[in-house]
Write a protein that holds these residues in place. Structure first.
Motif, PDB file in Angstrom:
ATOM      1  N   GLU A 100       0.809  -1.216   0.000  1.00 47.31           N
ATOM      2  CA  GLU A 100       0.000   0.000   0.000  1.00 47.31           C
ATOM      3  C   GLU A 100       0.847   1.273   0.000  1.00 47.31           C
ATOM      4  O   GLU A 100       0.509   2.261  -0.644  1.00 47.31           O
ATOM      5  CB  GLU A 100      -0.902   0.034   1.258  1.00 47.31           C
ATOM      6  CG  GLU A 100      -1.930  -1.052   1.353  1.00 47.31           C
ATOM      7  CD  GLU A 100      -1.385  -2.328   1.984  1.00 47.31           C
ATOM      8  OE1 GLU A 100      -0.512  -2.940   1.352  1.00 47.31           O
ATOM      9  OE2 GLU A 100      -1.829  -2.703   3.059  1.00 47.31           O
ATOM     10  N   THR A 101       1.947   1.213   0.746  1.00 47.95           N
ATOM     11  CA  THR A 101       2.781   2.402   0.922  1.00 47.95           C
ATOM     12  C   THR A 101       3.339   2.906  -0.405  1.00 47.95           C
ATOM     13  O   THR A 101       3.159   4.064  -0.766  1.00 47.95           O
ATOM     14  CB  THR A 101       3.951   2.067   1.865  1.00 47.95           C
ATOM     15  OG1 THR A 101       4.439   0.769   1.509  1.00 47.95           O
ATOM     16  CG2 THR A 101       3.503   2.061   3.295  1.00 47.95           C
ATOM     17  N   THR A 102       4.010   2.026  -1.155  1.00 47.54           N
ATOM     18  CA  THR A 102       4.609   2.467  -2.411  1.00 47.54           C
ATOM     19  C   THR A 102       3.561   2.563  -3.522  1.00 47.54           C
ATOM     20  O   THR A 102       3.734   3.318  -4.470  1.00 47.54           O
ATOM     21  CB  THR A 102       5.749   1.533  -2.857  1.00 47.54           C
ATOM     22  OG1 THR A 102       5.282   0.185  -2.791  1.00 47.54           O
ATOM     23  CG2 THR A 102       6.958   1.692  -1.983  1.00 47.54           C
ATOM     24  N   ALA A 103       2.469   1.789  -3.398  1.00 50.43           N
ATOM     25  CA  ALA A 103       1.423   1.843  -4.430  1.00 50.43           C
ATOM     26  C   ALA A 103       0.824   3.249  -4.506  1.00 50.43           C
ATOM     27  O   ALA A 103       0.478   3.730  -5.588  1.00 50.43           O
ATOM     28  CB  ALA A 103       0.338   0.808  -4.137  1.00 50.43           C
ATOM     29  N   VAL A 104       0.720   3.910  -3.360  1.00 46.29           N
ATOM     30  CA  VAL A 104       0.180   5.272  -3.357  1.00 46.29           C
ATOM     31  C   VAL A 104       1.089   6.205  -4.163  1.00 46.29           C
ATOM     32  O   VAL A 104       0.610   7.053  -4.926  1.00 46.29           O
ATOM     33  CB  VAL A 104       0.016   5.797  -1.910  1.00 46.29           C
ATOM     34  CG1 VAL A 104      -0.335   7.270  -1.910  1.00 46.29           C
ATOM     35  CG2 VAL A 104      -1.048   4.991  -1.183  1.00 46.29           C
ATOM     36  N   ALA A 105       2.395   6.005  -4.015  1.00 48.24           N
ATOM     37  CA  ALA A 105       3.339   6.850  -4.761  1.00 48.24           C
ATOM     38  C   ALA A 105       3.195   6.608  -6.263  1.00 48.24           C
ATOM     39  O   ALA A 105       3.261   7.548  -7.064  1.00 48.24           O
ATOM     40  CB  ALA A 105       4.765   6.564  -4.300  1.00 48.24           C
ATOM     41  N   THR A 106       2.985   5.354  -6.646  1.00 44.89           N
ATOM     42  CA  THR A 106       2.766   5.041  -8.060  1.00 44.89           C
ATOM     43  C   THR A 106       1.478   5.700  -8.549  1.00 44.89           C
ATOM     44  O   THR A 106       1.437   6.300  -9.632  1.00 44.89           O
ATOM     45  CB  THR A 106       2.687   3.514  -8.272  1.00 44.89           C
ATOM     46  OG1 THR A 106       3.878   2.926  -7.757  1.00 44.89           O
ATOM     47  CG2 THR A 106       2.544   3.165  -9.740  1.00 44.89           C
ATOM     48  N   ALA A 107       0.428   5.586  -7.734  1.00 42.62           N
ATOM     49  CA  ALA A 107      -0.847   6.205  -8.098  1.00 42.62           C
ATOM     50  C   ALA A 107      -0.662   7.711  -8.298  1.00 42.62           C
ATOM     51  O   ALA A 107      -1.193   8.303  -9.237  1.00 42.62           O
ATOM     52  CB  ALA A 107      -1.892   5.926  -7.022  1.00 42.62           C
ATOM     53  N   ALA A 108       0.125   8.307  -7.413  1.00 44.92           N
ATOM     54  CA  ALA A 108       0.300   9.763  -7.467  1.00 44.92           C
ATOM     55  C   ALA A 108       0.919  10.208  -8.790  1.00 44.92           C
ATOM     56  O   ALA A 108       0.499  11.218  -9.360  1.00 44.92           O
ATOM     57  CB  ALA A 108       1.156  10.229  -6.285  1.00 44.92           C
ATOM     58  N   ILE A 109       1.893   9.459  -9.315  1.00 42.18           N
ATOM     59  CA  ILE A 109       2.490   9.915 -10.584  1.00 42.18           C
ATOM     60  C   ILE A 109       1.520   9.700 -11.744  1.00 42.18           C
ATOM     61  O   ILE A 109       1.488  10.483 -12.682  1.00 42.18           O
ATOM     62  CB  ILE A 109       3.879   9.278 -10.892  1.00 42.18           C
ATOM     63  CG1 ILE A 109       3.805   7.760 -10.998  1.00 42.18           C
ATOM     64  CG2 ILE A 109       4.921   9.709  -9.890  1.00 42.18           C
ATOM     65  CD1 ILE A 109       5.070   7.154 -11.617  1.00 42.18           C
ATOM     66  N   LEU A 110       0.697   8.664 -11.659  1.00 45.97           N
ATOM     67  CA  LEU A 110      -0.252   8.430 -12.747  1.00 45.97           C
ATOM     68  C   LEU A 110      -1.377   9.464 -12.749  1.00 45.97           C
ATOM     69  O   LEU A 110      -2.011   9.698 -13.768  1.00 45.97           O
ATOM     70  CB  LEU A 110      -0.815   7.012 -12.662  1.00 45.97           C
ATOM     71  CG  LEU A 110       0.187   5.922 -13.088  1.00 45.97           C
ATOM     72  CD1 LEU A 110      -0.340   4.539 -12.789  1.00 45.97           C
ATOM     73  CD2 LEU A 110       0.549   6.053 -14.568  1.00 45.97           C
ATOM     74  N   LEU A 111      -1.605  10.084 -11.605  1.00 47.88           N
ATOM     75  CA  LEU A 111      -2.640  11.116 -11.522  1.00 47.88           C
ATOM     76  C   LEU A 111      -2.125  12.483 -11.966  1.00 47.88           C
ATOM     77  O   LEU A 111      -2.870  13.456 -11.991  1.00 47.88           O
ATOM     78  CB  LEU A 111      -3.175  11.202 -10.093  1.00 47.88           C
ATOM     79  CG  LEU A 111      -4.051  10.008  -9.658  1.00 47.88           C
ATOM     80  CD1 LEU A 111      -4.299  10.038  -8.156  1.00 47.88           C
ATOM     81  CD2 LEU A 111      -5.370   9.998 -10.422  1.00 47.88           C
TER      82      LEU A 111
END
Lengths: 319, 379
Positions: free
Chosen positions: B144-155
């Protein structure tokens, strides 16, 4: 790396001075000793907060000599191998920086050589530096005795984390600064203060404090106990190491020495070190004990753990 | 981060008192208690501070599937190696570099000439893609921790040459699998504080209701872990299945709403293989259709389908990583541990990351490695 040296380069070599794999080799010279050593340097980036490869190459050699008690440097030689197209202004800066370090250490660069390699045959620049110095008494890295105290001359982890942060552009600039400095003046102070009470010295460069102490303890056939609370560390190093999951105990230093000293001499040694600008944060961090040769035990305050040497570059962890 | 805080949370005297409380709590229970932590950072912190050796004997703290590097499946690594070998630039977190796929690691591919670079944050992947026109493939791993960072760049309207290969995993789903696995003796769970900072501790309430086992959310300083264990042992001993937040300075019941929102907008939970464990229903974070244009799996589908399946190393077949990560075995139960399987030449993923249970046990010698078969033989 040590395996590589033993299995390839030391094959067929019988000279005891080479077999000792100390920081340098000592040759009798009248009633004194001549100590000789050599070091090759590559680093990326070549300029980093607190220093550059020029300063590093001079300090690396001066410190290896100093760790053997040879604090009066007669001569340094410097070979520079540079990639075609290397920025000339930068090359001048590196050369100037090496010269300044040699002035600080009173270690004159008396001979040199330059080679240019074609583009792509080399990554920027390689420096190879040798040094010759005089010692009244040779200090070995194998001299640990049971009950000796272990002193570190300042904070640990500064160099390795500063270079890592600069190389990987971690945005931690400003706070992390390499400690690269010539230590012969500081070591001279230490030797003047407590003399023969110093039984061994080593600079914790690649592999950090763990690697240096493991090697010393293995050679001396003793164990080492460290106290985590006593180990000096700057706040930025502590923060960056937590962030990256890299323990400063394994990180390279280029301006620190580990000094193994008789217990009774710890206080005078610390006083002398702390009076020197490069030794202000000096601290006693542990002691030598009988036990499994080479074993390193860290008392964390919550329990005790063993520390082991690690191969390869430290890799930051995911979360 | 304040300078004083980490040190305050490593106060030795308070640590001693908490250890005494823990010993009393276990003693009061009057029996052996088995709990599981679900986070590599917990194991690492325990090893780093030597906590394991100072725990009460009757308290067994097992390791769960909490190391993101370890549970990334071999075929996922193989797929990314295929992309790198095809000449594309692949960006990865450092500790994925040496994890073996079925044949070789990204590091091996790099040594053979493939373009594999280590990055430290998802943002660097975005910057790297903006600086070129060539495809840039980000091997997105972690929980969950790093997935949020990935989500953030895709947004952030990323350039169309950035492709994300998502191997992100959702931890609560794996806890279900562990709790349901036959032979499990786990009486309570220590959940990861940083993941719960995102998800909120409320995410564990349905789990506790379904399995009647307490969950305590704990941080990573030695005092956090000790306090978490004291609370967990108390709950187990009293037979009180509920969620306790022992990391209130970071974790709330709702979690980080913005982060969760980003996560949900970009990812959907799908079924996916966790290495060595099982196919975990809802355990895989896959890119939603709206982000198909940046999905490496879809963009390079042809290339990935054409790649021949890689043969598994023979010695990897009896690797015990899966059993180790579900609490059914300990690293020392594996014949390869510390002998053929070492950090410099790992057979299983658990020997690679600084959060991998085998690596942690070997480097901190939590238990001695088994002697090699030939050692001790009479000459």
């Amino acid at each position: 790396m040590r395996d590589l040296v033993t299995s390839v380069f030391l094959r067929g070599i019988t000279a005891p001075e080479a077999m000792a794999m100390d920081d340098g080799a000592a040759i009798p010279w009248g009633d004194k000793w001549l100590v000789v050593t050599t070091d090759a340097h590559v680093v990326s980036p070549v300029e980093f907060p607190g220093g550059d490869i020029g300063r590093l190459s001079v300090c690396g050699v001066v410190n290896d000599l100093a760790m053997m008690g040879a604090t009066d440097v007669l001569a340094l030689t410097s070979a520079v191998i540079v990639e075609e197209g290397f920025d000339l202004a930068r090359l001048s800066r590196l050369s100037e920086s090496a010269r300044r370090a040699s002035d600080e250490a009173s270690a004159p660069i008396l001979a040199g050589d330059t080679k240019v390699m074609r583009r792509g045959e080399l990554d920027g620049i390689v420096l190879s530096t040798s040094g010759l110095a005089v010692a009244e008494r040779v200090v070995r890295d194998a001299g640990m005795r049971v009950d000796d105290a272990i002193v570190v001359t300042g904070t640990i982890g500064d160099h390795g984390l500063a270079v890592l942060a600069a190389r990987e552009r971690l945005g931690l600039d400003g706070a992390l600064v390499s400690d690269v400095a010539p230590l012969n003046g500081l070591v001279r102070t230490a030797l003047a203060a407590v003399g023969d009470a110093i039984h061994a010295m080593k600079d914790p460069t690649r592999g950090g404090v763990v690697s240096a102490l493991s090697e010393m303890a293995t050679k001396a056939g003793v164990a080492v106990h460290l106290s985590a609370q006593a180990i000096p560390m700057s706040a930025p190093v502590r923060a960056a190491s937590e962030l990256l999951g890299i323990d400063p105990l394994w990180v390279a230093n280029e301006g620190k020495a580990l000094i193994v000293v008789e217990r009774d001499a710890v206080e005078p040694l610390l006083r002398a070190l702390r009076d020197h600008p490069l030794g202000r944060d000096a601290a006693a961090i542990g002691h030598v004990a009988a036990g499994e040769p080479g074993a390193l035990l860290l008392d964390t305050g919550f329990g005790t753990r063993r520390l082991f040497e690690r191969d390869g570059e430290p890799l930051p962890r995911i979360c | 981060m304040s300078g004083a805080r980490p040190l305050e949370l490593r106060d030795v005297e308070r640590g001693r008192k908490l250890r005494e409380r823990l010993a009393r709590a276990v003693e009061r229970a009057g029996r052996e208690i088995t709990v599981m932590h679900v986070c590599g950072s917990h194991e690492q912190a325990m090893a780093r501070y030597g906590l394991r050796q100072s725990l009460p004997r009757a308290l067994r703290v097992q390791m769960g599937p909490g190391c993101p590097v370890c549970v990334t499946d071999a075929p996922e690594i193989d797929a990314v190696i295929t992309l790198a070998e095809a000449g594309h630039l692949v960006l990865t977190y450092g500790d994925m570099l040496r994890v073996p796929g079925r044949a070789g690691s990204l590091d091996d591919a790099r040594a053979a000439g493939a373009r594999v670079e280590v990055i430290y944050s998802a943002t660097q992947a975005l910057e790297r893609a903006r600086a070129t026109r060539d495809p840039v493939i980000f091997f997105a791993t972690g929980f969950e921790t790093t997935a949020v960072a990935t989500a953030a760049i895709l947004l952030q309207a990323p350039p169309d040459n950035l492709f994300v290969y998502s191997a992100h995993k959702w931890v609560p789903a794996a806890m279900e699998v562990v709790a349901c696995s036959p032979g499990s003796r786990i009486e309570g769970y220590l959940a990861a504080g940083h993941a719960a900072t995102i998800t909120g501790y409320g995410v564990f309430e349905p789990f506790v209701a379904a399995h009647q086992r307490p969950v305590v959310v704990a941080g990573f300083e030695p005092l956090d872990i000790l306090a978490g264990l004291v609370s967990l042992v108390d709950l187990v001993a009293r037979g009180e299945p509920r969620v306790v937040n022992a990391f209130p300075r970071c974790v709330s019941r709702e979690g980080n709403r913005r982060a969760l929102d980003a996560l949900r907008r970009v990812f959907r939970a799908g079924d996916g293989e966790w290495r060595g464990i099982a196919c975990v229903p809802g355990g895989e974070l896959q890119l939603r259709d709206a982000y198909a244009a940046w999905d490496a799996m879809r963009r390079f589908e042809d290339l990935l389908e054409r790649a021949p399946e890689r043969a598994e190393r023979v010695d990897a077949r009896d690797c015990r990583c899966g059993a180790i990560m579900t609490g059914l075995a300990e690293p020392t139960d594996c014949a390869h541990f510390g002998v053929a399987c070492r950090p410099e030449s790992p057979i299983g993923a658990c020997m690679v990351s600084s959060e991998g249970p085998c690596r942690i046990w070997l480097e901190h010698r939590v238990a001695p490695p088994r002697p090699a078969a030939h050692e001790g033989d009479a000459p």
